[in-house]
Design an enzyme around this catalytic site. Sequence first.
Site, PDB file in Angstrom:
ATOM      1  N   CYS A  73      33.220 -43.601  29.047  1.00 13.99           N
ATOM      2  CA  CYS A  73      32.613 -42.470  28.234  1.00 13.99           C
ATOM      3  C   CYS A  73      31.518 -41.720  27.266  1.00 13.99           C
ATOM      4  O   CYS A  73      30.739 -41.418  28.587  1.00 13.99           O
ATOM      5  CB  CYS A  73      33.567 -41.905  28.009  1.00 13.99           C
ATOM      6  SG  CYS A  73      33.722 -42.636  26.586  1.00 13.99           S
ATOM      7  N   HIS A 112      36.165 -41.564  21.913  1.00 19.11           N
ATOM      8  CA  HIS A 112      35.795 -40.498  23.400  1.00 19.11           C
ATOM      9  C   HIS A 112      34.631 -39.637  22.795  1.00 19.11           C
ATOM     10  O   HIS A 112      35.106 -39.022  22.612  1.00 19.11           O
ATOM     11  CB  HIS A 112      37.147 -40.124  23.602  1.00 19.11           C
ATOM     12  CG  HIS A 112      36.844 -39.722  25.074  1.00 19.11           C
ATOM     13  ND1 HIS A 112      36.056 -40.069  26.642  1.00 19.11           N
ATOM     14  CD2 HIS A 112      35.950 -38.295  25.352  1.00 19.11           C
ATOM     15  CE1 HIS A 112      36.133 -38.266  27.089  1.00 19.11           C
ATOM     16  NE2 HIS A 112      36.083 -38.033  27.064  1.00 19.11           N
ATOM     17  N   ASP A 127      33.330 -33.171  30.395  1.00 17.08           N
ATOM     18  CA  ASP A 127      33.830 -34.099  30.029  1.00 17.08           C
ATOM     19  C   ASP A 127      33.994 -34.803  31.093  1.00 17.08           C
ATOM     20  O   ASP A 127      34.459 -34.890  32.073  1.00 17.08           O
ATOM     21  CB  ASP A 127      35.018 -34.317  29.315  1.00 17.08           C
ATOM     22  CG  ASP A 127      35.632 -35.893  28.908  1.00 17.08           C
ATOM     23  OD1 ASP A 127      34.493 -37.007  29.841  1.00 17.08           O
ATOM     24  OD2 ASP A 127      35.837 -36.110  28.243  1.00 17.08           O
TER      25      ASP A 127
END
Length: 283
Positions: A73, A112, A127
Amino acid sequence: MPPVSIDLPRYLDRIGWTGDLPRPTLPDLRTLVARHTAAIPFENINPLLGARVSLDVADIERKMVADGRGGYCFEQNRLFATALENIGFKLSTLIARVLWTKDEDAITTRSHMLLKVETSQGPHLVDVGFGGLTLTGALALVEDIEQATPHEPFRLVRRDDGDWRMQAQVQGEWKTLYRFDLQPQHPIDYEAPNHYAATFPLSHFTDTLIVARTLPGARLALRNGDYSIHRKGAESEKRLLGSVDAICRALVEDFGIRLPEGGALQRRLAEVIQPQQVGDSAN
């Protein structure tokens, strides 16, 4: 401050963008998200090998654009945010507490990264780095409305604690992926959680191969030798890849990853996959 520069044409070529350069519009944002997630896989090969995960934009660009690799991420969303800023988008970076498989009110570490992107139709969340349930669209920052994406429906909800929840509809049920607030973060804010994710012995990124990629109407997921193909509106296909060679072949052919040279990945995979999987070269 001006955005960090990357080789934007090379990035756009990496994700398969064709035609005129993208503009900072919502339709182009949605297309960029879809192309990025299809072209650049989620993968944790560096942490699995004990190799450093750099969040320097030049290092990420080299790894994920020039070297044909993916990332997790912090790498994925840092690269995507930089590309968006080079295109002309205004955005802020956020941080979230992952709740997948955990209690709805759990307080987990902030581990995250996601993005809030400004558009003429209002702020949207994107995302490109949540593994097997990576968001393949752009969500309007609006509460309690089901929003379509190229894959599962998503929605954003708010609880009495003031945090937002990102949810995906999985097999007819709404599942929370993570909780977050809208406080903008700085690049330094991701260094500690990135170091934790890449090096802490209890981080699953250090002892399990985790790879994911989206395709039109499907998601590919690999966890060590367990390979799943989740197709929209159909039963998932699951099979066991019974050898290191089979896993590496899937990484190259299905996930589009250029493997590190030298054989370190193959040796590490032989250590982490289940013993009964090793040596079954028929799969």
